[in-house]
Design a protein around this motif. Structure first.
Motif, PDB file in Angstrom:
ATOM      1  N   GLN A   3       0.848  -1.186   0.000  1.00 51.59           N
ATOM      2  CA  GLN A   3       0.000   0.000   0.000  1.00 51.59           C
ATOM      3  C   GLN A   3       0.881   1.231   0.000  1.00 51.59           C
ATOM      4  OE1 GLN A   3      -3.467  -0.062  -0.077  1.00 51.59           O
ATOM      5  NE2 GLN A   3      -3.356   2.156  -0.396  1.00 51.59           N
ATOM      6  N   ALA A   4       0.796   1.996  -1.103  1.00 51.54           N
ATOM      7  CA  ALA A   4       1.599   3.201  -1.233  1.00 51.54           C
ATOM      8  C   ALA A   4       0.756   4.429  -0.916  1.00 51.54           C
ATOM      9  CB  ALA A   4       2.157   3.305  -2.649  1.00 51.54           C
ATOM     10  N   SER A   5       1.417   5.456  -0.398  1.00 52.23           N
ATOM     11  CA  SER A   5       0.726   6.688  -0.074  1.00 52.23           C
ATOM     12  C   SER A   5       1.710   7.844  -0.088  1.00 52.23           C
ATOM     13  CB  SER A   5       0.061   6.587   1.306  1.00 52.23           C
ATOM     14  OG  SER A   5       1.039   6.365   2.303  1.00 52.23           O
ATOM     15  N   GLY A   6       1.181   9.059  -0.056  1.00 54.84           N
ATOM     16  CA  GLY A   6       2.026  10.237   0.076  1.00 54.84           C
ATOM     17  C   GLY A   6       2.137  11.103  -1.152  1.00 54.84           C
ATOM     18  N   GLY A   7       1.579  10.664  -2.268  1.00 55.71           N
ATOM     19  CA  GLY A   7       1.647  11.476  -3.472  1.00 55.71           C
ATOM     20  C   GLY A   7       0.759  12.699  -3.367  1.00 55.71           C
ATOM     21  N   GLY A   8       0.901  13.569  -4.354  1.00 54.28           N
ATOM     22  CA  GLY A   8       0.088  14.773  -4.367  1.00 54.28           C
ATOM     23  C   GLY A   8       0.624  15.799  -5.324  1.00 54.28           C
ATOM     24  N   LEU A   9       0.079  17.008  -5.215  1.00 51.89           N
ATOM     25  CA  LEU A   9       0.492  18.137  -6.039  1.00 51.89           C
ATOM     26  C   LEU A   9       1.474  18.989  -5.252  1.00 51.89           C
ATOM     27  CD1 LEU A   9       0.191  20.007  -8.526  1.00 51.89           C
ATOM     28  CD2 LEU A   9      -1.774  21.056  -7.334  1.00 51.89           C
ATOM     29  N   VAL A  10       2.592  19.305  -5.865  1.00 48.30           N
ATOM     30  CA  VAL A  10       3.614  20.112  -5.186  1.00 48.30           C
ATOM     31  C   VAL A  10       4.213  21.091  -6.190  1.00 48.30           C
ATOM     32  CG1 VAL A  10       5.417  18.398  -5.642  1.00 48.30           C
ATOM     33  CG2 VAL A  10       5.664  19.980  -3.715  1.00 48.30           C
TER      34      VAL A  10
END
Length: 120
Positions: A3-10
């Protein structure tokens, strides 16, 4: 499973931390790593890390990205710094897992991917 997490717009120049945790039947984990993929291109290696902590990082991200792991949590992390628009991609984690003591080989499992978008 992973389970991957932490991505987003930066924004360009910004930072992110991606996390990936393995769960389920796990006897041991060998190498863990991160790859990334953009539309129309092949998945490319970003960084890998051994059980003992030895790392290998792609030249395109060397000095900006750091990979680490926590063996007690069966987790791998990717620290992304000095991001630029060319780093925009879906990031995938993987792990080579030995599921039970009776397994003689490691199986490679992949996470579902997390989107990183670098844009102003």
């Amino acid at each position: 499973q992973l389970q991957a997490s932490g991505g987003g717009l930066v924004q360009p120049g910004g930072s992110l931390k991606l996390s990936c945790a393995a769960s389920g039947s796990i006897f041991s984990i060998n190498q863990m790593g991160w790859y990334r993929q953009t539309p129309g291109k092949q998945r490319e290696l970003v960084a890998v890390i051994s059980t003992g902590g030895a790392t290998s990082v792609a030249d395109s991200v060397k000095g900006r990205f750091t990979i680490s792991r926590d063996n007690t949590k069966n987790a791998v992390y990717l620290h992304l710094n000095s991001l630029n628009p060319e780093d925009t991609a879906v990031y995938y984690c993987n792990a080579d897992v030995r599921r039970t003591m009776s397994d003689t080989t490691y199986f490679r499992f992949w996470g579902q991917g997390t989107q990183v978008t670098v844009s102003s």
